[in-house]
Design an enzyme around this catalytic site. Sequence first.
Site, PDB file in Angstrom:
ATOM      1  N   PRO A 145      -3.682  -9.203  16.099  1.00  0.00           N
ATOM      2  CA  PRO A 145      -3.457  -9.790  14.504  1.00  0.00           C
ATOM      3  C   PRO A 145      -3.674 -10.060  13.582  1.00  0.00           C
ATOM      4  O   PRO A 145      -4.904  -9.195  12.909  1.00  0.00           O
ATOM      5  CB  PRO A 145      -3.300 -11.140  14.990  1.00  0.00           C
ATOM      6  CG  PRO A 145      -3.823 -11.619  16.598  1.00  0.00           C
ATOM      7  CD  PRO A 145      -4.847 -10.393  16.460  1.00  0.00           C
ATOM      8  N   GLY A 147      -3.747 -10.816   9.013  1.00  0.00           N
ATOM      9  CA  GLY A 147      -3.846 -11.180   7.794  1.00  0.00           C
ATOM     10  C   GLY A 147      -3.313 -10.304   6.794  1.00  0.00           C
ATOM     11  O   GLY A 147      -2.808  -9.409   7.373  1.00  0.00           O
ATOM     12  N   PHE A 149      -3.756  -8.233   4.318  1.00  0.00           N
ATOM     13  CA  PHE A 149      -5.065  -7.405   3.780  1.00  0.00           C
ATOM     14  C   PHE A 149      -5.716  -7.091   4.926  1.00  0.00           C
ATOM     15  O   PHE A 149      -6.881  -7.631   4.584  1.00  0.00           O
ATOM     16  CB  PHE A 149      -5.174  -7.679   2.099  1.00  0.00           C
ATOM     17  CG  PHE A 149      -4.031  -6.692   1.184  1.00  0.00           C
ATOM     18  CD1 PHE A 149      -3.983  -5.952   1.303  1.00  0.00           C
ATOM     19  CD2 PHE A 149      -3.761  -7.770   0.543  1.00  0.00           C
ATOM     20  CE1 PHE A 149      -3.023  -5.465   0.222  1.00  0.00           C
ATOM     21  CE2 PHE A 149      -2.292  -7.281  -0.837  1.00  0.00           C
ATOM     22  CZ  PHE A 149      -2.447  -6.581  -0.423  1.00  0.00           C
ATOM     23  N   LYS A 151      -7.452  -7.450   9.140  1.00  0.00           N
ATOM     24  CA  LYS A 151      -7.618  -7.068  10.783  1.00  0.00           C
ATOM     25  C   LYS A 151      -7.645  -8.514  10.944  1.00  0.00           C
ATOM     26  O   LYS A 151      -9.052  -8.710   9.886  1.00  0.00           O
ATOM     27  CB  LYS A 151      -7.733  -6.003  11.089  1.00  0.00           C
ATOM     28  CG  LYS A 151      -6.739  -5.035  10.823  1.00  0.00           C
ATOM     29  CD  LYS A 151      -7.420  -3.915  11.634  1.00  0.00           C
ATOM     30  CE  LYS A 151      -6.291  -2.593  11.459  1.00  0.00           C
ATOM     31  NZ  LYS A 151      -6.734  -1.356  12.731  1.00  0.00           N
ATOM     32  N   VAL A 152      -7.783  -8.563  12.254  1.00  0.00           N
ATOM     33  CA  VAL A 152      -8.272 -10.091  12.950  1.00  0.00           C
ATOM     34  C   VAL A 152      -9.196  -9.557  14.202  1.00  0.00           C
ATOM     35  O   VAL A 152      -8.342  -9.181  14.763  1.00  0.00           O
ATOM     36  CB  VAL A 152      -7.557 -11.490  12.861  1.00  0.00           C
ATOM     37  CG1 VAL A 152      -8.481 -11.944  13.478  1.00  0.00           C
ATOM     38  CG2 VAL A 152      -7.555 -11.562  11.701  1.00  0.00           C
ATOM     39  N   LYS A 167     -12.276 -11.403  10.465  1.00  0.00           N
ATOM     40  CA  LYS A 167     -11.415 -11.305   9.510  1.00  0.00           C
ATOM     41  C   LYS A 167     -11.906 -10.217   8.280  1.00  0.00           C
ATOM     42  O   LYS A 167     -13.386 -10.002   7.999  1.00  0.00           O
ATOM     43  CB  LYS A 167     -10.449 -12.216   8.412  1.00  0.00           C
ATOM     44  CG  LYS A 167      -9.497 -11.581   7.689  1.00  0.00           C
ATOM     45  CD  LYS A 167      -8.894 -12.862   7.102  1.00  0.00           C
ATOM     46  CE  LYS A 167      -7.321 -12.319   6.733  1.00  0.00           C
ATOM     47  NZ  LYS A 167      -6.976 -12.973   5.808  1.00  0.00           N
ATOM     48  N   ASP A 253       1.079 -20.607   1.987  1.00  0.00           N
ATOM     49  CA  ASP A 253       1.448 -19.626   2.833  1.00  0.00           C
ATOM     50  C   ASP A 253       1.505 -20.505   4.209  1.00  0.00           C
ATOM     51  O   ASP A 253       0.952 -19.902   5.335  1.00  0.00           O
ATOM     52  CB  ASP A 253       0.788 -18.093   2.648  1.00  0.00           C
ATOM     53  CG  ASP A 253       1.413 -17.018   3.168  1.00  0.00           C
ATOM     54  OD1 ASP A 253       3.014 -17.502   3.664  1.00  0.00           O
ATOM     55  OD2 ASP A 253       1.009 -16.402   3.732  1.00  0.00           O
TER      56      ASP A 253
END
EC number: 2.7.11.25
Length: 467
Positions: A145, A147, A149, A151-152, A167, A253
Amino acid sequence: MEYMSTGSDEKEEIDLLIKHLNVSEVIDIMENLYASEEPGVYEPSLMTMYPDSNQNEERSESLLRSGQEVPWLSSVRYGTVEDLLAFANHVSNMTKHFYGRRPQECGILLNMVISPQNGRYQIDSDVLLVPWKLTYRNIGSGFVPRGAFGKVYLAQDMKTKKRMACKLIPIDQFKPSDVEIQACFRHENIAELYGAVLWGDTVHLFMEAGEGGSVLEKLESCGPMREFEIIWVTKHILKGLDFLHSKKVIHHDIKPSNIVFMSTKAVLVDFGLSVKMTEDVYLPKDLRGTEIYMSPEVILCRGHSTKADIYSLGATLIHMQTGTPPWVKRYPRSAYPSYLYIIHKQAPPLEDIAGDCSPGMRELIEAALERNPNHRPKAADLLKHEALNPPREDQPRCQSLDSALFERKRLLSRKELQLPENIADSSCTGSTEESEVLRRQRSLYIDLGALAGYFNIVRGPPTLEYG
């Protein structure tokens, strides 16, 4: 001051400009302005959580130039929220000094589920980081997944065995707003922030792990959600929004990818675009959010309030019930690179509400998508809506993934018993469309059952089946 107005002359000029622009011109303009398709672009937060940042920046720069160690940047240690915010400000302000100059990791931790050793917190020895595997998809898919700017990853502390989400944000894209809201405001429907650690040129944010994945991931793998699933998710998110809005915080958001399933709840994540209002109306200097879920007042940039989140939730509800974001079926992305003008002229997208939507849910969505923010309900009002509080007899029996899987197995067994012998025999070879569907459903049950048994995860939302 008239709500949503910063001056009659300015309003007339903007309206005149919009009136004389045709769609193709607007599309060309927006395509140039928003060339990147990455949603949720980061901009500096306008909330001032650490008022002495300029003074601290000068002090930190002086210490770095003299070769001395800045207290916040010397090791990984436990600290207060104020310590974490100071750390975030220093990292953001001193980005240019960090490239290639960090001999070891540094950071501030808020929770003892993370266990540093002698001021160190090293990857592989103290914490294990692995790419996030989407629980609704094949384990081998390698899905990670993303978000704004970042990566998780799934992280596990080697000492406490605590599983977390981690993150990763490149240091040159890290902003204090990435941690401010989660650090300062705690609520059961907001993913808890455990701490931040700087490794090399990347900031690692550790937080509650949503091992059930996001709503978007579920939609992509399982299709549209059933209404009682939507009710379950919506109530959790509205509780989180009610809390944030009571603190005058706008998330900015709200969308399916920022709603994540924990073991027994749904939570909001990704607060990089959030702001804390100092007045009743927030006057933005930039567009914040993902345009397909934006409210008309956000697009106009004349001022908005927490009601903007309610509109975004309404757009998210359409996405959950149809499997597709609003607008895109009627206005394909290939033909419309930007939806800003469409939303400004045509919102709300009531035509995109699912055809089989119940009257109560339709009423709730229409209320959330009310074009005039003054007439749009608050999160607390929507929580009381009858659509989110159905009679007990109308609520599903399955209240967890475990029970849903059991129900799925029972239904599959019943279907197999009812199948004619020739179809049942052919299920092994997949010679008929019905048997192929049954075979895929059985495979889905086995995959989810194995995941649930091994990871002991996801007990929501309640659903009769995940297929």
